[in-house]
Design a protein around this motif. Structure first.
Motif, PDB file in Angstrom:
ATOM      1  N   MET A   5      -3.818   9.237   5.796  1.00  9.57           N
ATOM      2  CA  MET A   5      -3.200   9.751   7.037  1.00  9.57           C
ATOM      3  C   MET A   5      -4.220   9.047   8.246  1.00  9.57           C
ATOM      4  N   PRO A   6      -3.425   8.330   9.255  1.00  7.02           N
ATOM      5  CA  PRO A   6      -2.024   8.429   9.362  1.00  7.02           C
ATOM      6  C   PRO A   6      -1.026   7.181   9.014  1.00  7.02           C
ATOM      7  N   HIS A   7      -1.814   6.256   8.446  1.00  6.84           N
ATOM      8  CA  HIS A   7      -1.312   4.914   8.155  1.00  6.84           C
ATOM      9  C   HIS A   7      -0.178   5.132   7.175  1.00  6.84           C
ATOM     10  N   ILE A   8      -0.579   5.888   5.779  1.00  8.69           N
ATOM     11  CA  ILE A   8       0.600   5.658   4.803  1.00  8.69           C
ATOM     12  C   ILE A   8       0.683   7.122   4.168  1.00  8.69           C
ATOM     13  N   GLY A   9       0.175   8.104   5.144  1.00 10.81           N
ATOM     14  CA  GLY A   9       0.455   9.425   4.500  1.00 10.81           C
ATOM     15  C   GLY A   9       1.772  10.009   4.324  1.00 10.81           C
ATOM     16  N   HIS A  10       2.683   9.406   4.932  1.00 12.54           N
ATOM     17  CA  HIS A  10       4.153   9.760   5.054  1.00 12.54           C
ATOM     18  C   HIS A  10       4.896   9.151   4.015  1.00 12.54           C
ATOM     19  N   LEU A  11       4.240   8.141   3.233  1.00 15.98           N
ATOM     20  CA  LEU A  11       5.056   7.179   2.546  1.00 15.98           C
ATOM     21  C   LEU A  11       5.204   7.826   1.137  1.00 15.98           C
ATOM     22  N   LEU A  57       5.009   6.854  -2.907  1.00 20.31           N
ATOM     23  CA  LEU A  57       3.955   6.030  -3.690  1.00 20.31           C
ATOM     24  C   LEU A  57       4.646   4.540  -3.864  1.00 20.31           C
ATOM     25  N   ASN A  58       5.817   4.493  -4.275  1.00 20.60           N
ATOM     26  CA  ASN A  58       6.610   3.154  -4.338  1.00 20.60           C
ATOM     27  C   ASN A  58       6.795   2.527  -2.909  1.00 20.60           C
ATOM     28  N   GLN A  59       6.500   2.994  -1.895  1.00 21.02           N
ATOM     29  CA  GLN A  59       6.244   2.406  -0.618  1.00 21.02           C
ATOM     30  C   GLN A  59       4.990   1.721  -0.274  1.00 21.02           C
ATOM     31  N   VAL A  60       3.943   2.116  -1.050  1.00 16.64           N
ATOM     32  CA  VAL A  60       2.627   1.654  -0.719  1.00 16.64           C
ATOM     33  C   VAL A  60       2.154   0.336  -1.569  1.00 16.64           C
ATOM     34  N   HIS A  61       2.089  -0.796  -0.452  1.00 21.06           N
ATOM     35  CA  HIS A  61       2.017  -2.159  -0.714  1.00 21.06           C
ATOM     36  C   HIS A  61       0.976  -2.772   0.181  1.00 21.06           C
ATOM     37  N   ASP A  62       0.698  -4.114   0.176  1.00 18.80           N
ATOM     38  CA  ASP A  62       0.369  -4.781   1.214  1.00 18.80           C
ATOM     39  C   ASP A  62       0.593  -4.835   2.536  1.00 18.80           C
ATOM     40  N   GLY A  63       2.045  -4.804   2.488  1.00 17.03           N
ATOM     41  CA  GLY A  63       2.763  -4.825   3.577  1.00 17.03           C
ATOM     42  C   GLY A  63       2.462  -3.380   4.473  1.00 17.03           C
ATOM     43  N   THR A  64       2.732  -2.556   3.657  1.00 23.40           N
ATOM     44  CA  THR A  64       2.602  -0.984   4.718  1.00 23.40           C
ATOM     45  C   THR A  64       1.191  -0.684   4.742  1.00 23.40           C
ATOM     46  N   LEU A  65       0.030  -1.433   4.017  1.00 22.72           N
ATOM     47  CA  LEU A  65      -1.213  -1.181   4.135  1.00 22.72           C
ATOM     48  C   LEU A  65      -1.980  -2.134   5.333  1.00 22.72           C
ATOM     49  N   ALA A  66      -1.056  -3.166   5.670  1.00 24.16           N
ATOM     50  CA  ALA A  66      -1.819  -3.910   6.798  1.00 24.16           C
ATOM     51  C   ALA A  66      -2.105  -3.315   8.126  1.00 24.16           C
ATOM     52  N   PRO A  67      -1.366  -2.154   8.691  1.00 23.34           N
ATOM     53  CA  PRO A  67      -1.733  -1.776   9.704  1.00 23.34           C
ATOM     54  C   PRO A  67      -3.208  -1.132   9.512  1.00 23.34           C
ATOM     55  N   TYR A  68      -3.245  -0.324   8.663  1.00 24.78           N
ATOM     56  CA  TYR A  68      -4.552   0.211   8.313  1.00 24.78           C
ATOM     57  C   TYR A  68      -5.810  -0.475   8.322  1.00 24.78           C
ATOM     58  N   VAL A  69      -5.552  -1.858   7.583  1.00 25.35           N
ATOM     59  CA  VAL A  69      -6.555  -2.834   7.524  1.00 25.35           C
ATOM     60  C   VAL A  69      -6.845  -3.335   8.864  1.00 25.35           C
ATOM     61  N   ALA A  70      -5.856  -3.675   9.700  1.00 31.07           N
ATOM     62  CA  ALA A  70      -5.841  -4.293  11.105  1.00 31.07           C
ATOM     63  C   ALA A  70      -6.601  -3.322  11.950  1.00 31.07           C
ATOM     64  N   LYS A  71      -6.673  -1.821  11.932  1.00 33.41           N
ATOM     65  CA  LYS A  71      -7.366  -1.090  12.628  1.00 33.41           C
ATOM     66  C   LYS A  71      -8.641  -1.157  12.376  1.00 33.41           C
ATOM     67  N   ARG A  72      -8.796  -0.996  10.943  1.00 32.55           N
ATOM     68  CA  ARG A  72     -10.309  -0.891  10.497  1.00 32.55           C
ATOM     69  C   ARG A  72     -11.060  -1.975  10.940  1.00 32.55           C
ATOM     70  N   LEU A  73     -10.526  -3.143  10.822  1.00 31.47           N
ATOM     71  CA  LEU A  73     -11.276  -4.520  11.121  1.00 31.47           C
ATOM     72  C   LEU A  73     -11.394  -4.466  12.924  1.00 31.47           C
ATOM     73  N   ALA A  74     -10.441  -3.855  13.554  1.00 32.08           N
ATOM     74  CA  ALA A  74     -10.791  -3.762  15.006  1.00 32.08           C
ATOM     75  C   ALA A  74     -11.750  -2.751  15.391  1.00 32.08           C
ATOM     76  N   GLN A  75     -11.905  -1.669  14.393  1.00 35.74           N
ATOM     77  CA  GLN A  75     -13.055  -0.882  14.473  1.00 35.74           C
ATOM     78  C   GLN A  75     -14.434  -1.315  14.211  1.00 35.74           C
ATOM     79  N   GLY A  76     -14.776  -2.672  13.694  1.00 35.14           N
ATOM     80  CA  GLY A  76     -15.762  -3.228  13.454  1.00 35.14           C
ATOM     81  C   GLY A  76     -16.096  -3.215  12.100  1.00 35.14           C
ATOM     82  N   ARG A  77     -15.216  -2.418  11.341  1.00 32.19           N
ATOM     83  CA  ARG A  77     -15.822  -2.241   9.778  1.00 32.19           C
ATOM     84  C   ARG A  77     -15.787  -3.664   8.927  1.00 32.19           C
ATOM     85  N   SER A  78     -16.829  -3.690   8.121  1.00 35.68           N
ATOM     86  CA  SER A  78     -16.999  -4.866   7.314  1.00 35.68           C
ATOM     87  C   SER A  78     -15.890  -5.002   6.283  1.00 35.68           C
TER      88      SER A  78
END
Length: 225
Positions: free
Chosen positions: A1-7, A9-30
């Motif tokens: 949550m909130p990125h993939i919590g509403h999906l 299981l068969n909707q979870v993949h690189d494309g739907t995870l991309a916003p999560y990855v982008a936000k974590r990188l923007a927060q300065g995470r390694s």
């Protein structure tokens, strides 16, 4: 949550995870930190495709999608093992209890969690060799696949002996000592230490001219030596 919590299981993949990855990188995470989260997702998807089954014996997913990890080369801090000179400079700057823990780590190569949680009931004495070994339970071993045996050399063994009698359960403990009225009872009982990476560690590494020194670098030092 909130990125993939509403999906589903068969909707979870690189494309739907991309916003999560982008936000974590923007927060300065390694990249390593982001990969830890992605690794959990990958693990769940693999279990859903191979192990977890519904009431009809069908797996939850037909196939697990490949989850792409971020590259670590060029994005990960390099280990900084201590030279002997740096070790001689650092240890006197640490409080006595922390210096003993660091020296034990420098002679066993165990993780911070193991040092802080080392217990007397893990000890197995080997009188024929005059040493002890400690059988560390799986919950304190990275990966948790099996217990780990820590063998004490002469330096580590001397530190263990210096800790006997201080605490019934934990090997490494601390208490605030009196600076006057030394014949009076101690101000507090011994208590376990949560982490070696505390304000005393941070102050000592800064004074030693190694402001980016990690506790885990002690483990790397053992590996190098």
């Amino acid at each position: 949550m909130p990125h993939i919590g509403h999906l589903q299981l068969n909707q979870v993949h690189d494309g739907t995870l991309a916003p999560y990855v982008a936000k974590r990188l923007a927060q300065g995470r390694s990249h390593k930190t982001v990969n830890s989260g992605l690794g959990i997702v990958r693990r769940i998807l693999n279990l859903a495709a191979k192990s977890w089954r519904d009431e009809n014996g069908m797996t939850w997913l037909e196939h697990a999608p490949a989850i792409t990890m971020l590259p670590l080369v060029g994005h990960q801090r390099e280990p900084q093992p201590l030279s002997w000179g740096q070790q001689r400079k650092l240890l006197p700057l640490l409080p006595d209890h922390l210096a003993r823990m660091a020296l034990f780590d420098l002679n066993t190569g165990v993780r911070d969690d193991v040092v802080c949680n080392l217990r007397w009931d893990w000890e197995i004495q080997v009188p024929e060799l005059g040493i002890s070994v400690f059988e560390v339970p799986r919950e304190h071993v990275k990966g948790r696949r099996r217990p780990r045996v820590v063998v004490c050399n002469s330096v580590a063994q001397s530190i263990i002996e210096s800790q006997r009698g201080k605490h019934e359960e934990f090997v490494f403990v601390w208490r605030r000592e009196r600076v006057k009225n030394l014949d009076d009872a101690p101000l507090m009982p011994y208590r376990p230490i949560q982490t070696m990476h505390n304000t005393a560690w941070q102050r000592a590494r800064r004074e030693a001219g190694m402001p980016d020194l990690h506790v885990h670098d002690l483990r790397h030092t053992v590996g190098m030596r």
